[in-house]
Every structure is written in C-alpha cells, then in structure tokens.
Design a protein around this motif. Structure first.
Motif, short mmCIF file in Angstrom:
data_model
loop_
_atom_site.label_atom_id
_atom_site.label_comp_id
_atom_site.label_asym_id
_atom_site.label_seq_id
_atom_site.Cartn_x
_atom_site.Cartn_y
_atom_site.Cartn_z
N GLN A 138 0.82 -1.21 0.00
CA GLN A 138 0.00 0.00 0.00
C GLN A 138 0.86 1.27 0.00
N THR A 139 1.95 1.26 0.75
CA THR A 139 2.78 2.47 0.79
C THR A 139 3.52 2.68 -0.53
N VAL A 140 3.85 1.61 -1.22
CA VAL A 140 4.51 1.76 -2.52
C VAL A 140 3.51 2.13 -3.60
N PHE A 141 2.36 1.45 -3.65
CA PHE A 141 1.45 1.59 -4.78
C PHE A 141 0.18 2.38 -4.48
N ASP A 217 9.93 11.30 -5.60
CA ASP A 217 8.50 11.36 -5.93
C ASP A 217 7.64 10.86 -4.78
N ARG A 218 8.07 9.75 -4.17
CA ARG A 218 7.26 9.12 -3.12
C ARG A 218 8.19 8.53 -2.08
N ALA A 219 7.88 8.79 -0.81
CA ALA A 219 8.68 8.27 0.30
C ALA A 219 7.84 7.28 1.08
N GLU A 233 13.69 18.39 2.71
CA GLU A 233 14.84 18.70 1.85
C GLU A 233 14.90 17.85 0.59
N VAL A 234 14.43 16.61 0.66
CA VAL A 234 14.70 15.68 -0.44
C VAL A 234 13.49 15.40 -1.34
N MET A 235 12.29 15.77 -0.89
CA MET A 235 11.11 15.47 -1.70
C MET A 235 11.01 16.40 -2.90
N THR A 240 4.74 12.78 -2.50
CA THR A 240 3.90 12.19 -1.47
C THR A 240 4.74 11.41 -0.47
N ILE A 241 4.45 11.61 0.81
CA ILE A 241 5.09 10.87 1.89
C ILE A 241 4.08 9.85 2.40
#
Length: 329
Positions: A138-141, A217-219, A233-235, A240-241
C-alpha cells in the motif's frame, strides 16, 4: 487447542501464558484455520504492553494475540464453499478488534480474511503477508504506478521496508533506501539502487544526488517525526510521503513552510482499516510479485509457541532482519 493468551497488560514474560482453550467452531461466513505459523509484529507487542495512548486495560477478558498467520482450512461455516476445506491460506487482521488471534492451534474468522496461498509460496512466507506485506504494497502503490519514479524507503532493512524495496524495484522505480550501516549490503541485495546509512550527516545531500537533483517522488516512511526535516529537503514538489510509522516521535513537528512550498502530501497508512478495494489491489500486487519471484519476504527468526514472549520481545529489538514467526505445526 493450545494457545498463548493474556488477561492484563505487562511485560511479555509476565503476562503471556500458554494454556488450553476450546477449539472454536466457524460461524456462518467463517472458516476454521489450523494455524501453521503465527506472524508476530511490533504492534502485537505494543498492544500487549498497554502502550497505546488512552488504553488502560485489554479490550477483552482474554486475548490471543497476533493478526498475521498462515495455515490450512479445517472446516467452514454456513455459506462458505466446502471445497475450501484443505486449502492453504494466509491471514490478515486475525486479532484486529477481535479477542482471539493466530497465536493458537486454530482460529475462526471471516472467510475473506483467509486468503488462498498462491501456488509455490511457503506457509512461512504467507505468515508475513498480513501487516508487513500489505503495508509495503500500500505504501509503494497507494498513489498508483511507480515505474520511472524515484522512491525513498526509510528503514529498508526492516520487514516492511525490505518488502517495499523489492516491490518498488520490481515495478520499475529507482529505489533509494536508508538503513543502519549493518543493513546496507542486504538492502542493496533486495534491489535498492542506492542505500545509505540513516545516521550519515550528509544524508540529504546524498539522497538528492542519487535522485539526479530532481528529488523524491514518493517516500515510504517508517519514522515520520524523526525524518520530517529530511523529507522537506529531499522530496520533489508535489511529492507524497506514505507514512506508516513514527515510533520515535509520535507528536511530530513539521517544517510546514517547506512542506507548503513544495505542496507535499502526507498519506498516512494504517493497514488494518484499508478499504476493501484497496486491500484487494494490494493483495493482487503481492501475489503477482511472489509469482514472478520478485518478492522474497525475509524471516529473522522462528520460535515455538511456548517461546511467544521471546518472539514478541524480538520484534522490538533494533536491527531485526525480517519477520518473526511462531511455528505451531
């Protein structure tokens, strides 16, 4: 049946007891699963310890812990296809808002919570798919396809993070992961294009360099509070986090200005309450990845049922390399 249970909060070795209880019968719409492996998660240990805010006593007189597991269907209730008897399955939400979970020889639960185990997938791997597997999927997709995107996975050596690295790489993402120094080789072996020590003072610069200066792109974030400033700093703008934990800081301070001017989205994931269509999509992703050999859940340790206290303590030990299981065979 044999079962480990508790009636009060406290340390694992003080409140968990091995006992014998009546084997349940499946009600209408339920199946009875003979448990082979029970998946032990940090959430189980925290619940048993009474660590949830505002909860002063167990929700039921006696609780058999653990929501994850695998086994074989022994019996079915009315309305369930009798052909399911003998079917290998994996279990999700076994003890979520219910008294009796998977730390027992048998569990009766709604039929859809016993998912047919794909051919060729071991019962051990199946017992990891509930909380770690579904959370990773779910967190990846959860925001859609990730092919061609850059994903940052914090805690890439943990049970969820290690699955997330594999899933993201399988799906065509560039994967940047953070972990303890001892886990870097293992995380790279899981497919991370870049793996960094999370304590590195130059971590933000290294992540930005690894993204080609474009940002993430996504964390997939296991420690949102501790990493909120780093994420700012990196997003990439409009990134989306996907946060599923913040154990080190449950009342995070967010650098809102930095988040605002990048219009960052915070997508908090609690896998227990995922809507059915999203859960089915996550299950389908896991099964596809398993079938293609792209996902190999890592197992840190397997304990016998009577060592449940040690198993729960192990889930809370830093540096754990994968899931913790109980063997009930």
């Amino acid at each position: 049946m044999r079962a480990v249970s508790y009636t009060r909060f406290g340390p694992a070795d003080k409140v968990l007891e091995l006992t014998r209880l009546d084997t349940p019968s499946p009600a209408a719409g339920e199946v009875l699963v003979r448990v082979a492996f029970s998946g032990v998660n940090p959430s189980d240990a925290k619940a048993r310890a009474g660590a949830r805010p505002g909860v002063t006593k167990p929700a039921f007189d006696r609780i058999i812990p653990h929501s994850d597991g695998s086994g074989v269907i022994d019996a079915v209730g009315d309305g369930v296809d009798p052909a399911r008897v003998g079917q290998p399955v994996w279990i999700w939400n076994g003890q979520w808002q219910r008294a009796f979970g998977t730390a027992a020889d048998h569990i009766a639960l709604p039929a859809d919570q016993a998912v047919p185990l794909p051919e060729g997938v071991s019962l051990e791997a199946g017992a990891t798919l509930g909380i770690p597997g579904l959370t990773a999927a779910q967190t990846v997709f959860g925001g859609g396809e990730v092919a061609g995107k850059t994903l940052l996975v914090s805690g890439g050596a943990g049970a969820v993070g290690h699955d997330a690295v594999q899933l993201a790489k399988w799906a065509g993402a560039t994967v940047i992961a953070t972990c303890a120094a001892s886990g870097i080789d293992r995380v790279r072996a899981a497919g991370a294009d870049h793996a960094f020590d999370y304590s590195d003072p130059d971590l933000a610069a290294k992540i930005n360099d690894a993204s080609g200066g474009q940002g993430v792109d996504r964390a997939v974030e296991v420690e949102f509070g501790a990493n909120a400033a780093l994420l700012a700093e990196v997003m990439k703008p409009l990134g989306t986090i996907a946060a599923y934990g913040s154990g080190k800081d449950m009342t995070p301070r967010i650098p809102f200005g930095a988040f605002l001017f990048k219009a960052l989205k915070i997508d908090v994931t609690l896998i227990y309450i995922l809507h059915a269509p999203e859960r089915q999509a996550a299950i389908a992703r896991l099964h596809r990845a398993l079938g293609e050999g792209a996902l190999r859940p890592s197992i840190h340790a397997i304990y016998p049922l009577d060592a449940c206290a040690a198993a729960q303590d192990t889930t809370m030990t830093p540096g754990r390399a994968g899931a913790v299981l109980l063997d009930l065979r």
